[in-house]
Design an enzyme around this catalytic site. Structure first.
Site, mmCIF file in Angstrom:
data_model
loop_
_atom_site.group_PDB
_atom_site.id
_atom_site.type_symbol
_atom_site.label_atom_id
_atom_site.label_comp_id
_atom_site.label_asym_id
_atom_site.label_seq_id
_atom_site.Cartn_x
_atom_site.Cartn_y
_atom_site.Cartn_z
ATOM 1 N N TYR A 128 0.831 -1.206 0.000
ATOM 2 C CA TYR A 128 0.000 0.000 0.000
ATOM 3 C C TYR A 128 0.873 1.267 0.000
ATOM 4 O O TYR A 128 0.894 2.021 -0.944
ATOM 5 C CB TYR A 128 -0.919 0.012 1.236
ATOM 6 C CG TYR A 128 -2.271 -0.628 1.020
ATOM 7 C CD1 TYR A 128 -2.436 -1.692 0.146
ATOM 8 C CD2 TYR A 128 -3.395 -0.189 1.714
ATOM 9 C CE1 TYR A 128 -3.663 -2.286 -0.042
ATOM 10 C CE2 TYR A 128 -4.635 -0.772 1.527
ATOM 11 C CZ TYR A 128 -4.768 -1.826 0.655
ATOM 12 O OH TYR A 128 -5.997 -2.404 0.476
ATOM 13 N N GLU A 245 -8.355 -4.309 8.574
ATOM 14 C CA GLU A 245 -7.049 -4.141 9.210
ATOM 15 C C GLU A 245 -7.195 -3.396 10.530
ATOM 16 O O GLU A 245 -6.621 -3.788 11.539
ATOM 17 C CB GLU A 245 -6.101 -3.388 8.280
ATOM 18 C CG GLU A 245 -4.717 -3.174 8.914
ATOM 19 C CD GLU A 245 -3.793 -2.349 8.034
ATOM 20 O OE1 GLU A 245 -4.257 -1.807 7.024
ATOM 21 O OE2 GLU A 245 -2.602 -2.244 8.376
ATOM 22 N N SER A 384 -2.843 6.583 9.970
ATOM 23 C CA SER A 384 -2.425 7.198 11.236
ATOM 24 C C SER A 384 -3.639 7.592 12.081
ATOM 25 O O SER A 384 -4.753 7.749 11.576
ATOM 26 C CB SER A 384 -1.573 8.441 10.948
ATOM 27 O OG SER A 384 -2.392 9.475 10.435
ATOM 28 N N ASN A 385 -3.406 7.738 13.384
ATOM 29 C CA ASN A 385 -4.511 8.089 14.274
ATOM 30 C C ASN A 385 -5.098 9.455 13.945
ATOM 31 O O ASN A 385 -6.284 9.704 14.193
ATOM 32 C CB ASN A 385 -4.047 8.017 15.732
ATOM 33 C CG ASN A 385 -3.926 6.577 16.215
ATOM 34 O OD1 ASN A 385 -3.974 5.645 15.412
ATOM 35 N ND2 ASN A 385 -3.778 6.400 17.516
ATOM 36 N N GLU A 386 -4.281 10.351 13.370
ATOM 37 C CA GLU A 386 -4.812 11.642 12.950
ATOM 38 C C GLU A 386 -5.834 11.460 11.821
ATOM 39 O O GLU A 386 -6.894 12.111 11.807
ATOM 40 C CB GLU A 386 -3.668 12.562 12.497
ATOM 41 C CG GLU A 386 -2.775 13.082 13.618
ATOM 42 C CD GLU A 386 -1.830 12.022 14.168
ATOM 43 O OE1 GLU A 386 -1.649 10.978 13.502
ATOM 44 O OE2 GLU A 386 -1.263 12.233 15.258
#
Length: 399
Positions: A128, A245, A384-386
């Site tokens: 990816y 995922e 990402s968590n953002e």
């Protein structure tokens, strides 16, 4: 929601415990419980044992070889396996590309690939991320040009986890550079890693391990029959895969096991002549993690319930991803705090291949710094968590 388990579910838990007690190899269990790294053959050995039991793919429907469990049974199995010290499932085949092939693949692809994933005959990796396409994944540039019955692939992928062991890679590739939107020109290809033109280069991470790689494709020929779904519709399959995922990242059972290990360590370490776990501030920090973990567990059950109804994971997958990774990091940080300076030095080379050995301090201190460093990545990978907070803002809060 009734959170109590039925007698049938308790009986299932007993059955899982008996199986783990009888079949889980002791050497693998000890290394997992002690935080020591495993080798690829450890994962495949355990997957073959699960396959023989008919439990090789807890989340798969019975039609494709799954055990037909409901969400509660999957949760119980995950919890018991983690507490027993079973290896975490390598997600790329079973939890990522497997569901995509089941949903969008051709019958020929399903027949060819799914049984081999179940039996651990193929190790898969993910193609990816690229140097210029991480959180902004749709800007990827790896090209796949169609020439009759095959594609020619050129480009570079990065942050490829465990790709040095992989037999196959599932790749997002750009097949229409002129598409009006970036997301409309992407396709999903299955590529044999033995194909000429593929080069795997290691990236050594902060803990000194070779876990991730960069992969180069130079005029790699891929049969057109390895295209999943429709050409230029790969973004749809990519989002479906990412939902799975992020759900699999939850790892509730593993966090429970690590929380138990944290309490054991805090019970042995001494502060002001008393066990550290009796220190009010430290005990409060453990309690907060435990509360967060309980909330995560309930959300995870909701996500598993939706999956059992054949629904793709929704924005709750983003909630799981954020909280699960924050909990994993919090537990790791508290372990480091518990053993203090003894957690800092570790040596990756030791008589036991792949193990981490202590330079100073108690044996349980040796793997802590490596694990702490390795876990810095979890709030970044899988989106990402953002990015996950943006998804929550748009899909749940309507902002």
């Amino acid at each position: 929601m009734d959170l109590n388990f039925t007698p049938e579910q308790q009986a299932f838990r007993d059955e899982v415990r008996r199986f783990l007690n009888d079949r889980l190899p002791g050497d693998i269990s000890r290394r997992v419980k002690n935080g020591q790294p495993l080798e690829p053959q450890d994962y495949t050995r355990w997957q073959k044992i699960l396959f023989e039991q008919g439990w090789g793919a807890p989340g798969w429907p019975a039609k494709f070889g799954g055990p037909g469990w409901g969400p509660v049974e999957m949760h119980i199995f995950d919890e018991e396996a983690a507490m027993a010290g079973a290896p975490r499932t390598i997600p790329f085949g079973l939890q990522m590309v497997g569901p995509v092939i089941m949903r969008f693949g051709t019958p020929a692809q399903q027949e060819r690939f799914l049984p081999r994933i179940l039996k651990a005959e193929d190790w898969w990796c993910q193609g990816y991320s690229e140097p210029g396409a991480g959180s902004d994944l749709a800007s990827l540039k790896t090209r796949a040009e169609r020439h009759g019955d095959h594609y020619t692939v050129n480009g570079q992928k990065t942050w490829n986890t465990l790709g040095q062991h992989a037999d196959w890679i599932f790749c997002l590739v750009r097949t229409d550079p002129q598409a009006p939107k970036q997301q409309q020109g992407i396709s999903f290809l299955l590529i044999d890693m033995k194909t000429p033109g593929i080069t795997v280069r290691p990236i050594i991470t902060l803990d000194g391990a070779h876990e991730v790689n960069e992969i180069w494709f130079e005029n790699v020929i891929v049969p057109a029959e390895n295209l999943v779904g429709e050409e230029n519709k790969g973004w749809t399959y990519a989002k479906f895969l990412l939902g799975h995922e992020r759900t699999s990242i939850a790892g509730v059972g593993i966090s429970k096991r690590e929380l138990k290990r944290l309490k054991q360590i805090a019970g042995r370490e001494i502060k002001n002549d008393r066990p550290l776990i009796e220190d009010p501030l430290f005990a409060a920090r453990i309690a907060q993690v435990e509360i967060d973990l309980m909330a995560l567990e309930v959300t995870n059950l909701r996500a598993l319930s939706a999956e059992s109804r054949n629904q793709a994971p929704g924005p709750e997958a983003s909630v799981l991803k954020i909280k699960a990774t924050e909990i994993q990091q919090a537990i790791s940080e508290l372990m480091m705090y518990a053993v203090g300076p003894y957690a800092l030095p570790f040596e990756r080379q030791s008589p036991e291949e792949g193990a981490l050995s202590s330079i100073a301090g108690p044996p349980y201190a040796a793997p802590l710094a490596a694990a702490y460093c390795n876990l810095r990545k979890v709030t970044i990978y899988g989106g990402s968590n953002e990015i996950q907070r943006n998804i929550i803002a748009q899909m749940i809060l309507g902002l």
